[in-house]
Structures are given as structure tokens and as C-alpha cells.
Design an enzyme around this catalytic site. Structure first.
Site, PDB file in Angstrom:
ATOM      1  N   ASP A  46       0.940  -1.129  -0.015  1.00  0.00           N
ATOM      2  CA  ASP A  46       0.112  -0.026   0.084  1.00  0.00           C
ATOM      3  C   ASP A  46       0.769   1.294   0.184  1.00  0.00           C
ATOM      4  OD1 ASP A  46      -2.422  -1.335   0.092  1.00  0.00           O
ATOM      5  OD2 ASP A  46      -2.377  -1.378   2.472  1.00  0.00           O
ATOM      6  N   LYS A  47       0.299   2.349  -0.715  1.00  0.00           N
ATOM      7  CA  LYS A  47       0.952   3.655  -0.713  1.00  0.00           C
ATOM      8  C   LYS A  47       1.762   3.967   0.949  1.00  0.00           C
ATOM      9  CE  LYS A  47       0.527   8.611  -1.552  1.00  0.00           C
ATOM     10  NZ  LYS A  47      -0.409   9.751  -2.056  1.00  0.00           N
TER      11      LYS A  47
END
EC number: 5.4.99.-
Length: 299
Positions: free
Chosen positions: A141-142
Site C-alpha cells: 500500500d502507498k
């Protein structure tokens, strides 16, 4: 003002220690008074600014005393061989392993096409040969930091993805979660489904994807716990859902019930990735140090 007016310089980076609450853009403007407002905003937009090793592009990001701010100088950032928000831990003709900062996208989205790990690595390999390419094997995930692997051919990508369970020997994450986790260690098992709004949730009727997470408490206080997690399966948002199921959502994870954002980012880090090399079969292990705020907040 009580800010450090003489930033330290290391490896072409300006480093500041925050001594007074402020917002990021006004702070940078005060410290980089020789630059125009647009120039400083461009530095932010390009991902050249980190707060506690977390890439921040938000102008009004709140700064707190004790935090560290680092700015990659423009002359460095525009050099062809500089990667922003990541470092290469290992590279050969078949794979690339990186340590990704929180705040950097793994792959492109509709809104962001270029400031991603994949795009930067693609440019990196094409400097040697324009025919070279990079392929996504798995994602972070970012807002999750840590170890991530890419393939350098479609064939290697397929081999890794088709034989992931056999080739990957260890995937260890560390999470800073809300509350005092009483259980020293344990396992969470559920089946995950995805809603129309892309929200993952657990069910017990086996209609979703089987997800198994093993956890072990490292340290804790009354507010937070530091937890080490081993993934037996690798489903989307698996750790975030399972920790929320336990009543201890990951810090900063508003999507899955967190009420705090004490470290200004998601409290999730991919610490170890160990696997058999898809071509040589050599057992390899890569490690990314756990961010310091994870430890300090859970003491």
C-alpha cells in the site's frame, strides 16, 4: 523563532529538527527563504520532502516538536540516477528488491502516473537499454513502507506469481497498533471479501479468500502495541483487516477503524522478505529497518 536555522547537510540532503508546531509548507518557506514559493511547492510535489522518513506532499501537513524533516536538494533530485522515496537493496538480471518509503505508490493510479516505484524503476533499467522493463510481482500500500520485489521479465514475473507459496519463505511485517494487546501471540483466520467501495472485511462462511495472519507482541504500553506479523497468505489489506478484527487497528488506518494518527502515517512496515531466487534457486533474505517512531510510541 526556535527552529534550527542551520540545517545539517548529509548526502546532498538538508535535515531539520522540529522544535515548534507548524505546517509543512510555511516551515519550508521559512527555512528556504532563498527560494520562491513556487519552487518550494515544486519540491514538495516531486516527493523530495520526508518527515520522519515518510514522503509528504501535503502542504498543510502538521509538524510536531521532535520530528525530523529532510529535503533532497534539487540538483540531486534531477540527476538521472536518483530514486525518490526508495532505495535498491539488490539487483541482478532477473529481479530488483527495494526498500520503499511510506507515501510512495507502488504502481500508477488514475491520479498519479509518474511518482511511483514502478515508473522510477522502469526509467532506471532503461538507462542501460531502452528495451529493458520492470514487472510488478506483489504490492505494498502507498502508506506501507519496507521490502518489495519486482521482476525484470514477464517470464520471471509469472514464475514468481505462479509459485509464490513455494518460493517465498518469509514475509514479516511490523505494525504499530492502537491499544494494549493483551495476547502475547496468536493467529487470525478468516475469509476476506471486498465491498463495492473497495473495503475488505472478514467473513466466516468460506465464501471469500482464505486469510491467515500470525502475530507476536514485541512491546506495548497503555496506548499502543508493537506487533510482529507473519503472513501465511497475502490478501489485500489482510493485516489491516485482521488487526481491526482483534480490536487493535493499525495506527493511522482510519479506513479500518483507527482513531489516532500519532506518527503521521500508516503504522505498517514490511520488515523481511525471504525467498528462493526464481532463476538460481538461491535462498535470499532482505530486511528493512523498522521506523524509529514505531518503537518510541509503544515503549
Amino acid at each position: 523563532m526556535s527552529y534550527n536555522k542551520r540545517p545539517t547537510q548529509k548526502n546532498d540532503t538538508l535535515n531539520f529538527k522540529i522544535t515548534k508546531s507548524d505546517e509543512l509548507l510555511p516551515f519550508l518557506l521559512s527555512q528556504m527563504s532563498n527560494r520562491s514559493r513556487n519552487s518550494v511547492k515544486s519540491i514538495l510535489t516531486r516527493g523530495q520532502v520526508k518527515v520522519d522518513d515518510h514522503i509528504v506532499t501535503k502542504h498543510n501537513y502538521p509538524l510536531r516538536p521532535g520530528q525530523s524533516v529532510s529535503v533532497l536538494k534539487n540538483k540531486v533530485a534531477v540527476r538521472e540516477n536518483v530514486l525518490i522515496g526508495m532505495e535498491i537493496l539488490y539487483e541482478d538480471k532477473d529481479i530488483i528488491v527495494i526498500n520503499k518509503d511510506a507515501g510512495l505508490l507502488s504502481i500508477a493510479t488514475e491520479k498519479e502516473k509518474h511518482r511511483t516505484a514502478l515508473h522510477q524503476l522502469m526509467e532506471h533499467v532503461r538507462r542501460q537499454d531502452l528495451r529493458n522493463r520492470v514487472f510488478v510481482v506483489h504490492r505494498l500500500d502507498k502508506e506501507t513502507s519496507g521490502v518489495m520485489m519486482f521482476a525484470k521479465s514477464e517470464k520471471v514475473k509469472r514464475k514468481l506469481q505462479d509459485n509464490w507459496k513455494e518460493l517465498v519463505k518469509e514475509r514479516t511485517y511490523v505494525a504499530l497498533v492502537e491499544g494494549k494487546l493483551e495476547q502475547r501471540e496468536g493467529m487470525v483466520k478468516s475469509w476476506l471479501k471486498e465491498s463495492k467501495t473497495h473495503h475488505m472485511y472478514s467473513v466466516q462462511d468460506k465464501n471469500g479468500q482464505l486469510a491467515i495472519t500470525h502475530f507476536k507482541r514485541i512491546q506495548h504500553n497503555d496506548k499502543f502495541s508493537l506487533v510482529e506479523l507473519q503472513l501465511e497468505t497475502g490478501r489485500k489489506n489482510q493485516i489491516r483487516v485482521h488487526m481491526s478484527d482483534l480490536g487493535h487497528p493499525v495506527v493511522g488506518d482510519k479506513k479500518y477503524g483507527a482513531k489516532t494518527n500519532e506518527i503521521g502515517r500508516l503504522g505498517l512496515h514490511a520488515k523481511i522478505l525471504s525467498f528462493h531466487h526464481p532463476v538460481t534457486n538461491q535462498l535470499m533474505l532482505f530486511r528493512a529497518d523498522v521506523p524509529k517512531p514505531f518503537y518510541s510510541k509503544s515503549k
